[in-house]
Structure formats: C-alpha cells, structure tokens
Motif scaffolding. Sequence first.
Motif, short mmCIF file in Angstrom:
data_model
loop_
_atom_site.label_atom_id
_atom_site.label_comp_id
_atom_site.label_asym_id
_atom_site.label_seq_id
_atom_site.Cartn_x
_atom_site.Cartn_y
_atom_site.Cartn_z
N ASP A 1 73.61 39.67 29.84
CA ASP A 1 73.69 39.94 31.39
C ASP A 1 74.04 41.47 31.45
OD1 ASP A 1 73.93 39.88 33.98
OD2 ASP A 1 75.84 39.01 33.95
N ARG A 2 74.77 41.95 30.52
CA ARG A 2 75.36 43.06 30.69
C ARG A 2 74.26 44.15 30.16
NH1 ARG A 2 79.89 40.08 29.91
NH2 ARG A 2 81.38 40.24 31.69
N VAL A 3 73.92 43.72 29.07
CA VAL A 3 72.79 44.71 28.46
C VAL A 3 71.63 45.14 29.28
CG1 VAL A 3 70.96 44.90 26.72
CG2 VAL A 3 73.40 43.95 26.03
N ILE A 4 71.16 44.12 29.94
CA ILE A 4 69.91 44.30 30.94
C ILE A 4 70.34 45.04 32.26
CG2 ILE A 4 68.58 42.48 30.07
CD1 ILE A 4 69.36 40.97 32.67
N ARG A 5 71.58 45.44 32.30
CA ARG A 5 72.16 46.40 33.52
C ARG A 5 71.89 47.79 33.10
NH1 ARG A 5 77.24 42.75 35.92
NH2 ARG A 5 76.17 40.96 36.43
N GLN A 6 71.51 47.95 32.20
CA GLN A 6 71.49 49.32 31.64
C GLN A 6 69.96 49.90 31.32
OE1 GLN A 6 74.58 49.91 28.47
NE2 GLN A 6 74.63 47.72 28.82
N ASP A 7 69.55 51.02 31.60
CA ASP A 7 68.07 51.66 31.15
C ASP A 7 67.88 51.94 29.88
OD1 ASP A 7 67.58 50.71 33.89
OD2 ASP A 7 67.83 52.98 34.39
N THR A 8 68.37 51.00 28.98
CA THR A 8 68.41 51.41 27.65
C THR A 8 67.07 50.79 26.81
OG1 THR A 8 69.75 49.28 26.80
CG2 THR A 8 70.89 51.29 27.31
N ARG A 9 67.04 51.04 25.58
CA ARG A 9 65.88 50.65 24.79
C ARG A 9 65.83 48.94 24.82
NH1 ARG A 9 63.50 54.08 20.39
NH2 ARG A 9 64.33 56.11 20.56
N GLU A 10 66.98 48.69 24.69
CA GLU A 10 67.23 47.10 24.55
C GLU A 10 66.67 46.42 25.73
OE1 GLU A 10 69.07 49.26 21.38
OE2 GLU A 10 69.43 49.42 23.66
N SER A 11 67.16 46.95 27.14
CA SER A 11 67.01 46.19 28.11
C SER A 11 65.41 46.30 28.49
CB SER A 11 67.55 46.88 29.29
OG SER A 11 67.26 48.21 29.58
N ALA A 12 64.94 47.67 28.07
CA ALA A 12 63.21 47.96 28.16
C ALA A 12 62.72 46.51 27.51
CB ALA A 12 62.97 49.13 27.69
N PHE A 13 63.15 46.36 26.19
CA PHE A 13 62.46 45.32 25.52
C PHE A 13 62.53 43.70 26.10
CE2 PHE A 13 61.90 42.05 22.38
CZ PHE A 13 60.92 42.36 21.59
N VAL A 14 63.76 43.55 26.59
CA VAL A 14 63.98 42.41 27.33
C VAL A 14 62.82 42.11 28.56
CG1 VAL A 14 65.59 40.97 28.58
CG2 VAL A 14 66.16 42.25 26.60
N TYR A 15 63.12 43.31 29.19
CA TYR A 15 62.03 43.09 30.59
C TYR A 15 60.53 42.89 29.99
CZ TYR A 15 65.61 44.26 34.01
OH TYR A 15 66.69 44.02 34.71
N GLY A 16 60.14 43.91 29.13
CA GLY A 16 58.83 43.70 28.62
C GLY A 16 58.42 42.44 27.87
N ILE A 17 59.29 41.82 26.99
CA ILE A 17 58.90 40.67 26.41
C ILE A 17 58.98 39.33 27.18
CG2 ILE A 17 61.33 40.03 25.64
CD1 ILE A 17 58.22 39.78 23.32
N THR A 18 59.94 39.65 28.37
CA THR A 18 60.05 38.49 29.35
C THR A 18 58.63 38.33 30.21
OG1 THR A 18 62.34 38.57 29.52
CG2 THR A 18 61.31 37.68 31.39
N ALA A 19 57.93 39.66 30.53
CA ALA A 19 56.94 39.83 31.46
C ALA A 19 55.90 39.01 30.53
CB ALA A 19 56.57 41.05 31.95
N ALA A 20 55.87 39.49 29.19
CA ALA A 20 54.78 38.95 28.47
C ALA A 20 54.75 37.47 28.49
CB ALA A 20 54.85 39.56 27.23
N GLY A 21 55.91 37.05 28.31
CA GLY A 21 56.17 35.58 27.85
C GLY A 21 55.71 34.76 29.22
N VAL A 22 55.81 35.30 30.48
CA VAL A 22 55.52 34.79 31.53
C VAL A 22 54.07 34.47 31.58
CG1 VAL A 22 55.55 34.65 34.19
CG2 VAL A 22 57.72 35.33 32.80
N VAL A 23 53.32 35.88 31.32
CA VAL A 23 52.03 35.85 31.27
C VAL A 23 51.20 34.86 30.25
CG1 VAL A 23 49.86 37.19 30.50
CG2 VAL A 23 51.77 38.26 31.69
N TYR A 24 51.75 34.50 29.30
CA TYR A 24 51.52 33.76 28.12
C TYR A 24 51.54 32.23 28.52
CZ TYR A 24 50.73 32.77 23.09
OH TYR A 24 49.94 32.29 21.99
#
Length: 343
Positions: A93-116
């Motif tokens: 929850d706290r990691v994705i509130r920052q604009d870091t590489r880690e939150s970037a990966f979470v957003y990217g993989i989640t959007a990909a998971g929804v497409v899939y």
Amino acid sequence: MQVQRILVLLYFFLLFPANIIGLWWAVGSPLVMDPNSICRKSRRLAGKQREICRKEIEIVEEVANGAKIALAECQFQFRHRKWNCTTAKRSLDRVIRQDTRESAFVYGITAAGVVYSVTEACNMGHLLQCTCDNHVQDITTDGEWEWGGCGDNVEYGYKKSKEFMDARKKKRRGDLTTRIQLHNNDAGRLTVKNHMRTECKCHGLSGSCTLKTCWRKMPIFRHVGIILKQKFDGAIQVQSSNDGKRLETVIDTLKPPAKADIVYSEKSPLFCKRNRKIGSLGTKGRECVPDSMGVGGCDLLCCQRGYSTHKMTIRDNCKCRFIWCCDVRCETCMREKTIYRCL
C-alpha cells in the motif's frame, strides 16, 4: 489517488476472507474475490468504474483475477531482491504511493494481468459481451498456412483494462504522478498486446499437414513478467516538460521514453532496513545464498550486515520405485539442510 485506492482495494478483497479482514493482506489465501464486494464497498469509484460495476459485474471479477495473477508474478520476479513485492503489514500500500521503479512495476504488471484475465475469460466464453478473435491478421501466410481457429481477443482485454484502471485519471497540467501512472499502466498492457504469438494446428491424414490453420495467442504470463522485469531494470527517470504536457527524461542526452517503457520520478529506497513510512520491511530474517554474488546472495541481500547459519533436519521421499501397475512407492529419508538468514 484513485488508481492506488482501486489497487489496494483489489488486493485487500482478493487476499482476505471477510472474517479475518483485520489481519490485512495474507498471501496465498484461497479466497476468490466477490466482485460485488468491490462495487458495494468502494464509494469512491470513478464514473466509468461505477458503470462497469453496474452493467458488467463479471468484468470486475476478471479485474480481480488479473490483480491476483499480477501479484503472484510480482512476487516471483522479485523473490530474491531486497524488495520482494510482499503484501505484509500494508507495505505494498505504501510502496505504490511513491513514483519509484517498484510502484511502476506494480502498476504495469497489474494492468497486464487485467488484460490477460479479461482476454482469457472472453475466449473461454465466460463473457457474453465478447467473443474470441476470428479476424484475418495482416501477416502474410505465403500460402503455407491460413488464418483460422479462435484467436485471443486481446483488443477487448486491452480496452477493459484501460477503462477500469485509467478511469478519471486526467492529465492535468504538471500532474507528474498521474502521467507516470497512466504511462506505466499502458506499458503493462502493451507488453501483452505487442508480444502475441502465432499458434498453429495441422489438418490432414496421418499428420500430413495438408492444411495448417493458425491463430494469435497471448504470451505466457511468465513471459510478460520477465519482459516487464527487464523494463524495470532499465526503467527511465522522468520529469514533466516545461509545458506540463508530456514526460521527458531527467538526463537530457537520453531519448524520450517509448510507450512500452517503464518510467519513474523518485529514486527507490534501499529497502535494507524496516521503514514503515515507505513500506520497507527490511531484509532481516530473509533467507539468502552465502556463496552467490547475485541479488539473492547474502552479501547483497543482507546489506553487508552478515548472516546466521541454522541446520535443520528434513524428511524427504527417496528410493522411489514404480510398482506394476500403477503405483509408486518411496522410502522416507532424513537429510540435513543448512539455512542462511540475514542478520
């Protein structure tokens, strides 16, 4: 922020039965998320999300399924790293509130998971509003085969992922966080869409392959995770342009990020020590490999604090043999295993 609330809500309902909700995220829970819970309990859903909840509740179920496979893939890809995509103690929850590489990966993989997940449900006939893709592709066949069968309708999955995850995320002037999140969402979706593969089947007597028909299939999701992990390793630090209308690289000599690149604006924390504010649980107690120089090695993972050694006895099946027909019988053997953990 809206997408963050949705992601947290998805993980929250996905991984917890209602009677132990106060224990927060529990990885591996067998609970299948009830889409009605998301739509009923989230009063802050954006307009398009509310519309999907009202008219296409089955899409919300696939959004939840997509978040589930995305989280599992995130934890696999980062299993040996200091940040391992853990959901313990609200850290994600706290990691994705920052604009870091880690939150970037979470957003990217989640959007990909929804497409899939949406695309797969479409092809399985679980969604009445869509079908598989039977359009002839614009790839030449050279007369050796022809398009046929039932391809993956990735365009529909892409559309629904975008509608739900990008809802009410307007690109306001100077809103760097919004632009970064939208960019990474699309990077994840494009990773699925741009890596479609061709699958074929032969027709003819005795496998002669007189006729071969082919169709388009999504990549295996593990492959999607690998690609996005590579993009994470090569992620580009960005800032808003002077007019606030686009992203530009912090380093002037680098070319602007492509649509499928992962981008971030804040440098990642070290994740060596526990820091509740940024979602770091530290690496104390993590299992490591003493003679490895890689990311799972004790020197790197333990942040040079050293490690402890524990020996334990493990029961294993051994001396297995096949008994006709049809059984396998094994003996039970005891072996000693050494476990290394970060101090």
